[in-house]
Design a protein around this motif. Structure first.
Motif, PDB file in Angstrom:
ATOM      1  N   LYS A 171     -78.872 -30.128   6.893  1.00  0.00           N
ATOM      2  CA  LYS A 171     -79.392 -28.920   6.232  1.00  0.00           C
ATOM      3  C   LYS A 171     -78.763 -28.738   4.853  1.00  0.00           C
ATOM      4  O   LYS A 171     -77.650 -29.169   4.604  1.00  0.00           O
ATOM      5  N   THR A 172     -79.518 -28.081   3.965  1.00  0.00           N
ATOM      6  CA  THR A 172     -78.984 -27.765   2.643  1.00  0.00           C
ATOM      7  C   THR A 172     -78.074 -26.543   2.763  1.00  0.00           C
ATOM      8  O   THR A 172     -78.171 -25.790   3.735  1.00  0.00           O
ATOM      9  N   PRO A 173     -77.213 -26.300   1.783  1.00  0.00           N
ATOM     10  CA  PRO A 173     -76.350 -25.117   1.842  1.00  0.00           C
ATOM     11  C   PRO A 173     -77.131 -23.805   1.884  1.00  0.00           C
ATOM     12  O   PRO A 173     -76.639 -22.805   2.406  1.00  0.00           O
ATOM     13  N   GLU A 174     -78.362 -23.788   1.365  1.00  0.00           N
ATOM     14  CA  GLU A 174     -79.178 -22.573   1.358  1.00  0.00           C
ATOM     15  C   GLU A 174     -79.812 -22.279   2.718  1.00  0.00           C
ATOM     16  O   GLU A 174     -80.329 -21.184   2.940  1.00  0.00           O
ATOM     17  N   CYS A 175     -79.819 -23.238   3.604  1.00  0.00           N
ATOM     18  CA  CYS A 175     -80.482 -23.086   4.902  1.00  0.00           C
ATOM     19  C   CYS A 175     -79.568 -22.354   5.880  1.00  0.00           C
ATOM     20  O   CYS A 175     -78.444 -22.768   6.126  1.00  0.00           O
ATOM     21  N   GLN A 176     -80.084 -21.250   6.451  1.00  0.00           N
ATOM     22  CA  GLN A 176     -79.356 -20.524   7.490  1.00  0.00           C
ATOM     23  C   GLN A 176     -79.689 -21.133   8.840  1.00  0.00           C
ATOM     24  O   GLN A 176     -80.855 -21.396   9.134  1.00  0.00           O
ATOM     25  N   ALA A 177     -78.667 -21.319   9.666  1.00  0.00           N
ATOM     26  CA  ALA A 177     -78.879 -21.855  11.011  1.00  0.00           C
ATOM     27  C   ALA A 177     -78.321 -20.883  12.039  1.00  0.00           C
ATOM     28  O   ALA A 177     -77.150 -20.498  11.963  1.00  0.00           O
ATOM     29  N   LEU A 178     -79.176 -20.482  12.985  1.00  0.00           N
ATOM     30  CA  LEU A 178     -78.771 -19.637  14.099  1.00  0.00           C
ATOM     31  C   LEU A 178     -78.799 -20.486  15.358  1.00  0.00           C
ATOM     32  O   LEU A 178     -79.832 -21.108  15.664  1.00  0.00           O
ATOM     33  N   ILE A 179     -77.674 -20.540  16.043  1.00  0.00           N
ATOM     34  CA  ILE A 179     -77.510 -21.403  17.205  1.00  0.00           C
ATOM     35  C   ILE A 179     -77.386 -20.516  18.442  1.00  0.00           C
ATOM     36  O   ILE A 179     -76.528 -19.634  18.498  1.00  0.00           O
ATOM     37  N   PHE A 180     -78.236 -20.765  19.436  1.00  0.00           N
ATOM     38  CA  PHE A 180     -78.233 -19.981  20.668  1.00  0.00           C
ATOM     39  C   PHE A 180     -77.783 -20.860  21.827  1.00  0.00           C
ATOM     40  O   PHE A 180     -78.379 -21.910  22.093  1.00  0.00           O
ATOM     41  N   GLU A 181     -76.727 -20.439  22.490  1.00  0.00           N
ATOM     42  CA  GLU A 181     -76.217 -21.138  23.674  1.00  0.00           C
ATOM     43  C   GLU A 181     -75.673 -20.099  24.634  1.00  0.00           C
ATOM     44  O   GLU A 181     -74.770 -19.342  24.288  1.00  0.00           O
ATOM     45  N   GLN A 182     -76.207 -20.075  25.844  1.00  0.00           N
ATOM     46  CA  GLN A 182     -75.839 -19.076  26.840  1.00  0.00           C
ATOM     47  C   GLN A 182     -74.431 -19.290  27.386  1.00  0.00           C
ATOM     48  O   GLN A 182     -73.691 -18.333  27.597  1.00  0.00           O
ATOM     49  N   ASP A 183     -74.033 -20.533  27.604  1.00  0.00           N
ATOM     50  CA  ASP A 183     -72.726 -20.826  28.183  1.00  0.00           C
ATOM     51  C   ASP A 183     -71.622 -20.499  27.172  1.00  0.00           C
ATOM     52  O   ASP A 183     -71.575 -21.077  26.080  1.00  0.00           O
ATOM     53  N   SER A 184     -70.733 -19.601  27.532  1.00  0.00           N
ATOM     54  CA  SER A 184     -69.723 -19.126  26.573  1.00  0.00           C
ATOM     55  C   SER A 184     -68.730 -20.223  26.174  1.00  0.00           C
ATOM     56  O   SER A 184     -68.311 -20.266  25.010  1.00  0.00           O
ATOM     57  N   THR A 185     -68.364 -21.109  27.079  1.00  0.00           N
ATOM     58  CA  THR A 185     -67.437 -22.191  26.730  1.00  0.00           C
ATOM     59  C   THR A 185     -68.058 -23.102  25.678  1.00  0.00           C
ATOM     60  O   THR A 185     -67.417 -23.435  24.670  1.00  0.00           O
ATOM     61  N   MET A 186     -69.298 -23.496  25.902  1.00  0.00           N
ATOM     62  CA  MET A 186     -69.992 -24.368  24.945  1.00  0.00           C
ATOM     63  C   MET A 186     -70.233 -23.641  23.627  1.00  0.00           C
ATOM     64  O   MET A 186     -70.028 -24.206  22.551  1.00  0.00           O
ATOM     65  N   ARG A 187     -70.661 -22.370  23.699  1.00  0.00           N
ATOM     66  CA  ARG A 187     -70.932 -21.601  22.487  1.00  0.00           C
ATOM     67  C   ARG A 187     -69.662 -21.427  21.647  1.00  0.00           C
ATOM     68  O   ARG A 187     -69.684 -21.593  20.425  1.00  0.00           O
ATOM     69  N   ASN A 188     -68.540 -21.133  22.285  1.00  0.00           N
ATOM     70  CA  ASN A 188     -67.279 -20.971  21.555  1.00  0.00           C
ATOM     71  C   ASN A 188     -66.833 -22.275  20.911  1.00  0.00           C
ATOM     72  O   ASN A 188     -66.311 -22.262  19.785  1.00  0.00           O
ATOM     73  N   ALA A 189     -67.037 -23.391  21.594  1.00  0.00           N
ATOM     74  CA  ALA A 189     -66.693 -24.699  21.012  1.00  0.00           C
ATOM     75  C   ALA A 189     -67.574 -24.986  19.797  1.00  0.00           C
ATOM     76  O   ALA A 189     -67.085 -25.468  18.766  1.00  0.00           O
ATOM     77  N   LEU A 190     -68.859 -24.670  19.893  1.00  0.00           N
ATOM     78  CA  LEU A 190     -69.765 -24.867  18.765  1.00  0.00           C
ATOM     79  C   LEU A 190     -69.381 -23.973  17.593  1.00  0.00           C
ATOM     80  O   LEU A 190     -69.404 -24.410  16.433  1.00  0.00           O
ATOM     81  N   ALA A 191     -69.017 -22.730  17.877  1.00  0.00           N
ATOM     82  CA  ALA A 191     -68.613 -21.805  16.808  1.00  0.00           C
ATOM     83  C   ALA A 191     -67.358 -22.313  16.105  1.00  0.00           C
ATOM     84  O   ALA A 191     -67.238 -22.185  14.874  1.00  0.00           O
ATOM     85  N   ALA A 192     -66.451 -22.919  16.848  1.00  0.00           N
ATOM     86  CA  ALA A 192     -65.236 -23.472  16.240  1.00  0.00           C
ATOM     87  C   ALA A 192     -65.549 -24.711  15.399  1.00  0.00           C
ATOM     88  O   ALA A 192     -64.994 -24.895  14.312  1.00  0.00           O
ATOM     89  N   ASP A 193     -66.469 -25.542  15.893  1.00  0.00           N
ATOM     90  CA  ASP A 193     -66.823 -26.781  15.174  1.00  0.00           C
ATOM     91  C   ASP A 193     -67.749 -26.537  13.994  1.00  0.00           C
ATOM     92  O   ASP A 193     -67.728 -27.295  13.022  1.00  0.00           O
TER      93      ASP A 193
END
Length: 183
Positions: free
Chosen positions: A61-83
């Motif tokens: 993605k370009t720097p101008e592109c906003q990405a919203l990531i949806f993940e129900q599992d909190s462990t996976m979502r928190n790992a993605l937010a950190a990465d």
């Protein structure tokens, strides 16, 4: 580590995880290949899991592109937010249209989905697909993979332009639906 996390989550909740292993790089390429990265301004990923597609989104993605990531599992979502701290992370794809308005997004150019629709009751499938339709921009594209052609009829009722590709190099082989909104 990623594969062990995925497998343990699948064993605990096979209906929501949907697979015993993360998507392969071959499937990730097939899912992200239809995206016109140079013009995409808003993209969502549903059911991000351990980030097989998220990695590609972050890289392409370009720097101008906003990405919203949806993940129900909190462990996976928190790992993605950190990465991927440059992206926005949320737990529930059923709130996608509301969440995008919080970010002043009028519609997503692309929505990529790894949600295991065949594991969901029809009512939840309908609710999620209504949300996809509400959230796509007028010429937006919904890209989803499934392990069967079960969703073909339901998607054909919502999209006029559907292409399906097959990715054999994945555990399990998968069909990629590329659905273009024409209204």
């Amino acid at each position: 580590m990623e594969k062990l996390l995925f497998l343990s989550k699948f064993i605990r909740s096979p209906r929501t995880i949907g697979s015993i292993a993360p998507s392969s790089r071959f499937l990730a390429r097939a899912m992200t290949q239809p995206v016109q990265w140079e013009t995409a301004r808003n993209i969502a990923e549903l059911g991000a899991g351990t980030g097989s597609f998220t990695r590609y989104i972050s890289r392409l993605k370009t720097p101008e592109c906003q990405a919203l990531i949806f993940e129900q599992d909190s462990t996976m979502r928190n790992a993605l937010a950190a990465d991927y701290p440059e992206m926005h992370h949320y737990p529930n794809a059923r709130t996608m249209s509301h969440t995008m308005r919080l970010h002043k997004i009028n519609g997503f150019d692309y929505i990529l989905s790894g949600l295991p629709f065949m594991n969901f009751p029809q009512e939840l499938r309908d609710e999620l697909m209504d949300e996809v339709e509400r959230s796509l921009a007028p010429s937006g594209t919904f890209i989803a993979f499934q392990y069967s052609l079960q969703m073909k009829k339901q998607l054909a009722q919502r999209f006029d332009d559907i292409r399906i590709t097959f990715v054999p190099l994945n555990i399990f082989p998968a069909f990629v639906y590329i659905c273009k909104k024409t209204i």
